[in-house]
Write a protein that holds these residues in place. Structure first.
Motif, PDB file in Angstrom:
ATOM      1  N   ALA A 360       0.821  -1.207   0.000  1.00  0.00           N
ATOM      2  CA  ALA A 360       0.000   0.000   0.000  1.00  0.00           C
ATOM      3  C   ALA A 360       0.856   1.259   0.000  1.00  0.00           C
ATOM      4  CB  ALA A 360      -0.933  -0.002   1.212  1.00  0.00           C
ATOM      5  N   LEU A 361       1.888   1.294   0.841  1.00  0.00           N
ATOM      6  CA  LEU A 361       2.736   2.482   0.925  1.00  0.00           C
ATOM      7  C   LEU A 361       3.497   2.710  -0.375  1.00  0.00           C
ATOM      8  CD1 LEU A 361       4.162   2.163   4.549  1.00  0.00           C
ATOM      9  CD2 LEU A 361       2.598   3.907   3.706  1.00  0.00           C
ATOM     10  N   THR A 362       3.969   1.641  -1.001  1.00  0.00           N
ATOM     11  CA  THR A 362       4.720   1.784  -2.251  1.00  0.00           C
ATOM     12  C   THR A 362       3.844   2.371  -3.352  1.00  0.00           C
ATOM     13  OG1 THR A 362       6.122  -0.115  -1.674  1.00  0.00           O
ATOM     14  CG2 THR A 362       6.089   0.559  -3.979  1.00  0.00           C
ATOM     15  N   LEU A 363       2.637   1.840  -3.513  1.00  0.00           N
ATOM     16  CA  LEU A 363       1.736   2.351  -4.552  1.00  0.00           C
ATOM     17  C   LEU A 363       1.339   3.798  -4.281  1.00  0.00           C
ATOM     18  CD1 LEU A 363      -0.563  -0.776  -5.029  1.00  0.00           C
ATOM     19  CD2 LEU A 363       1.094   0.123  -6.661  1.00  0.00           C
ATOM     20  N   MET A 364       1.047   4.121  -3.022  1.00  0.00           N
ATOM     21  CA  MET A 364       0.678   5.495  -2.682  1.00  0.00           C
ATOM     22  C   MET A 364       1.813   6.463  -2.983  1.00  0.00           C
ATOM     23  SD  MET A 364      -1.607   5.263   0.810  1.00  0.00           S
ATOM     24  CE  MET A 364      -0.828   3.909   1.678  1.00  0.00           C
ATOM     25  N   LEU A 365       3.036   6.041  -2.707  1.00  0.00           N
ATOM     26  CA  LEU A 365       4.190   6.904  -2.942  1.00  0.00           C
ATOM     27  C   LEU A 365       4.344   7.213  -4.426  1.00  0.00           C
ATOM     28  CD1 LEU A 365       6.637   8.285  -1.613  1.00  0.00           C
ATOM     29  CD2 LEU A 365       7.934   6.187  -2.024  1.00  0.00           C
TER      30      LEU A 365
END
Length: 489
Positions: A360-365
């Motif tokens: 989730a954090l990777t895609l949001m970034l």
């Protein structure tokens, strides 16, 4: 447009917030600067922060390197977040309404989609974490936990801005002393744990994965940090807002990411909440249960914050297609619908909590970095905080329907990230860009996107007619002043 801008007579803040995507007039600016630091400290002083510290160790990174990578990532991400916060008092607007100046009245739909994904991804992940964590720590039924936290988050979001601030401060006052005791106990060797049989060391892949996830954590707050500073008086000094948000948001995140790394390596914890419970109980009997429960409650409150921001995003998107009157009923209906959506998605997630957090954090970034670069470049370098607020609510205003400069910069920034991307496993699919492969799997996509988007937007903005915008800004100020004078009893 008038319905979105018209102030109401000065009065005590209502029990349930009235404002949503509309402008907050001066007489309603009842926010206080000192509320910012505890809000964002508690925003990161919860269970989500702990599993971020599991990412480095899961890839073989040692405790010291994990803490260093986590701290550097948080500092980088929080700098961008804090600068966005200073826009709230200046404009009195939600963050994504202000983004119409870069992307256009309707063009803002593109970054709005990325922002809505962020809110939903956070709450989906939070629900998975809470279900798994409270089941591991207390044996509670994960399905029942999911229902309760979703309802609680929706209710908090419906009550709105002031109640989010109040809930966060109350939880912080109770949880901070207990977490201090647990941390002191761990540092003094009373938290349990032992040297691990697993060999931990250093690799650039693991270091950058930990740094990127940590940077993403606070960069992903950027689309809504000014939503919670827009009630501050317009006279509030930007430096004071930036400092308050920076130290609040970074301090808690660095603390709990470091704690998470220790729990993963020295205690062998596979779940952050269960690990926190075990360490706390080792320090003082039953202390772990109290700290774990408070950390879970803080995360549930953060879900309310996300639901509130998601509501503002959806209403901004709808208004960008067809102007609407931002009523209280519209706020409530939107929050309820969002709650149903994230609940359904979270129940379909089958991966473990650490993988869910990292993905989730990777895609949001990847999605948010081009937006934050264009927005900050515009606010601090190009237009320097000067905007015609009434034109932000007018598709035929000076910012136009489609802001080609912002959209072009965003598209280029996103495209240049692709060769450098390292996407975590998504079901049976994963992706590593060709340039990332040449670098041994090190992920610098977001850094490339940040730099390229900012430079492209700055170059494209050289053709802006800022003199004409100054005339529009003066006309906007007169219109807003006249409306406030007409409404003053």
């Amino acid at each position: 447009m008038a319905s979105e801008l018209s102030p109401t007579p000065a009065a005590a803040p209502p029990l349930i917030e009235v404002r949503s995507i509309d402008w907050v007039p001066d007489e309603e600016r009842h926010g206080r600067l000192w509320h910012q630091a505890p809000l964002w400290f508690l925003g990161n002083f919860q269970y989500f922060s702990i599993p971020i510290g599991f990412i480095g160790p899961s890839m073989g990174l040692s405790l010291g390197w994990t803490i260093l990578a986590g701290a550097l990532g948080i500092v980088i991400g929080t700098i961008f977040m804090a600068f966005h916060a200073s826009q709230g008092p200046t404009l009195g607007l939600p963050q994504m309404i202000q983004s119409r100046a870069q992307f256009g009245y309707r063009g803002v739909l593109i970054p709005l989609l990325a922002t809505l994904f962020t809110y939903l991804a956070f709450n989906v992940t939070d629900q998975v974490l809470l279900g798994d964590g409270l089941h591991s720590a207390f044996g509670w039924n994960a399905d029942l936990v999911a229902v309760i936290v979703t309802v609680a988050a929706a209710v908090l979001a419906i009550f709105g801005h002031d109640w989010v601030h109040k809930a966060f401060r109350a939880l912080l006052y109770v949880s901070l002393p207990l977490m201090v005791i647990v941390t002191i106990g761990i540092v003094t060797g009373h938290g349990g744990g032992a040297p691990s049989d697993t060999h931990y060391g250093f690799t650039w892949v693991a270091f950058m994965a930990q740094l990127s996830a940590s940077a993403a954590y606070n960069i992903t707050y950027a689309p809504y940090v000014s939503d919670y500073s827009r009630y501050l008086p317009a006279s509030t000094k930007p430096r004071a807002v930036i400092a308050s948000v920076f130290f609040g948001a970074s301090g808690a995140a660095i603390w709990l990411i470091s704690l998470g790394a220790w729990l993963a390596i020295r205690l062998g914890a596979e779940d952050g909440l269960a690990g926190l419970q075990t360490a706390g109980n080792n320090v003082i009997p039953h202390l772990g249960q109290a700290v774990a429960l408070l950390s879970a409650l803080a995360l549930a409150a953060t879900m309310g914050m996300n639901a509130y921001g998601g509501m503002l995003t959806v209403l901004t998107a709808v208004d960008s297609v067809r102007p609407i009157k931002p009523t209280r009923a519209a706020r409530v209906i939107t929050i309820v619908v969002l709650s149903v959506v994230w609940f359904a998605i979270a129940k379909s997630i089958t991966t473990d909590s650490v993988s869910t957090v990292f993905t989730a954090l990777t895609l949001m970034l990847y999605l948010l970095v081009p937006w934050t670069a264009a927005n900050l470049m515009d606010f601090f370098v190009v237009r320097r905080g000067h905007y015609a607020i009434t034109d932000l609510f007018n598709p035929r205003g000076i910012y136009g329907s489609w802001g080609w400069r912002g959209l072009t910069a965003y598209a280029i920034g996103l495209l240049v990230e692709i060769p450098f991307m390292v996407l975590p496993q998504l079901g049976s699919w994963s992706y590593t860009g060709p340039l990332a492969e040449r670098m041994g799997g090190v992920d610098i996509a977001w850094l490339v996107g940040l730099l390229v988007t900012g430079v492209v937007y700055l170059l494209l903005s050289r053709s802006l007619d800022l003199a004409n915008e100054q005339t529009a800004e003066a006309a906007s100020d007169r219109e807003l002043g006249a409306m406030q004078a007409a409404e003053t009893p």
